[in-house]
Design a protein around this motif. Structure first.
Motif: not given
Ligand SMILES: NC(=O)c1ccc[n+]([C@@H]2O[C@H](COP(=O)([O-])OP(=O)(O)OC[C@H]3O[C@@H](n4cnc5c(N)ncnc54)[C@H](O)[C@@H]3O)[C@@H](O)[C@H]2O)c1
Length: 305
Positions: A21-22, A41, A91, A165, A169, A195
């Motif tokens: 997503k991000a 990924d 990420f 979780y 972090k 996000v």
């Molecule tokens: N979305 C939010 O509001 C938010 C808020 C704070 C922090 N974050 C952090 O930002 C980052 C991105 O979040 P997001 O919302 O895009 O999450 P998301 O789940 O949409 O994306 C995470 C990505 O990581 C990949 N992934 C997961 N396990 C994996 C592995 N073992 N090997 C390789 N790739 C792997 C997934 O395929 C996915 O594409 C994360 O670290 C999350 O903890 C997100």
């Protein structure tokens, strides 16, 4: 999209989690800013300018291999030699509790981050940016809602979350700090707020109808494109060693003034300093002061209050 001028030539970035997503927005922002990006990924990213190397970050061998691989798009390019890598943006993660069992959230996030940060520093990649989270403050996924020690939440806060979780972090921030100490490289952890993708401003009227609904996240939000800008600023700033930065918007994702939110939802909490009328309770002042971060996408541009 109007971009500020780069302060130095863009470089090559290995980006984990770019299919998420991000990540997909931040990857696009970096490409638009002139960076060459390889996405690392387990799932492909639908972006014609970015190749995905399917890699599981919980496997250290795969991570070392991926971070030292060729970054171009096509297998018949004139040269397939690996190029010098300037930075890793990490990420990839399981992005909250309740998607997988708690121990799996911890395993993937803590081990995955260890593998990425260790490999990057041992391969001589001198800038690493890791996604941390506002959940580190321990309020978002606490068993029951609780009051913080003070507001607004800033990077001086004594973080002590109870969920797996946020714990992962915190461990990741400590891993980043340890490898920054060991290597002398810059590693910046981004405590990212909620996000918001461009289409998600449609949800804001629902947020406003339920003012307490976003109490646990301090009404924080960050437009995915502003997260891209924050990532670019971190790529282009050197010499800060290890740092944690909150990444949130200036204002709250509520149409109520901040004083009203405090009165209704956190009446007993000490407020550390004078706040602007709509100033967010998840402070971005450190990123503003050290990096010149200025979010461009307030919800007020997209939603009628
Ligand atoms: N979305 C939010 O509001 C938010 C808020 C704070 C922090 N974050 C952090 O930002 C980052 C991105 O979040 P997001 O919302 O895009 O999450 P998301 O789940 O949409 O994306 C995470 C990505 O990581 C990949 N992934 C997961 N396990 C994996 C592995 N073992 N090997 C390789 N790739 C792997 C997934 O395929 C996915 O594409 C994360 O670290 C999350 O903890 C997100």
């Amino acid at each position: 999209m109007a971009k500020r001028a780069n302060t130095r030539p863009a470089g090559r970035v290995m980006f984990t989690g770019g299919s998420g997503k991000a990540g997909k927005h931040v990857v696009q922002y970096l490409v638009d800013s002139g960076y060459q990006v390889l996405n690392i990924d387990t799932k492909p990213l639908d972006n014609p300018n970015v190749r995905t190397l399917i890699t599981d970050i919980t496997d250290s061998g795969q991570v070392f291999n991926a971070l030292s691989s060729y970054m171009g798009l096509h297998e018949f390019d004139p040269s397939l030699r690996p190029q010098q890598v300037d930075a890793v943006v990490h990420f990839a993660a399981i992005p909250r509790i309740m998607i997988t069992p708690d121990n799996e959230v911890f395993r993937v996030n803590a081990l995955g981050t260890y593998n990425v940060v260790e490999a990057a520093t041992k391969l001589g990649i001198r800038k690493i940016i890791v996604a941390s989270s506002e959940t580190t403050y321990g309020l978002v996924f606490a068993n029951e809602p609780k009051d913080p020690e003070y507001l607004p939440l800033d990077e001086e806060y004594d973080v002590n979350p109870m969920d797996s979780y946020a714990l992962s972090k915190i461990v990741n921030e400590q891993t980043a700090r340890a490898f920054a100490t060991r290597s002398g490289y810059d590693i910046y952890a981004l405590r990212i707020g909620n996000v918001i993708e461009p289409h998600e401003y449609a949800n804001f009227p629902k947020f406003f109808a339920d003012p307490g609904g976003r109490k646990r996240i301090m009404w924080s939000y960050i437009d995915a494109r502003d997260l891209g800008e924050m990532t670019r600023l971190c790529l282009e700033k050197d010499g800060l060693g290890y740092q944690a930065f909150n990444v949130g918007n200036d204002d709250c994702s509520s149409d109520l003034p901040t004083a009203e939110l405090l009165k209704r939802f956190y009446p007993k909490v000490k407020v550390k300093h004078k706040l602007g009328k709509y100033e967010c309770l998840f402070s971005n002042r450190k990123a503003r002061n050290l990096l010149g971060f200025q979010p461009q996408h307030s919800w007020r541009k997209y939603v009628k209050a």
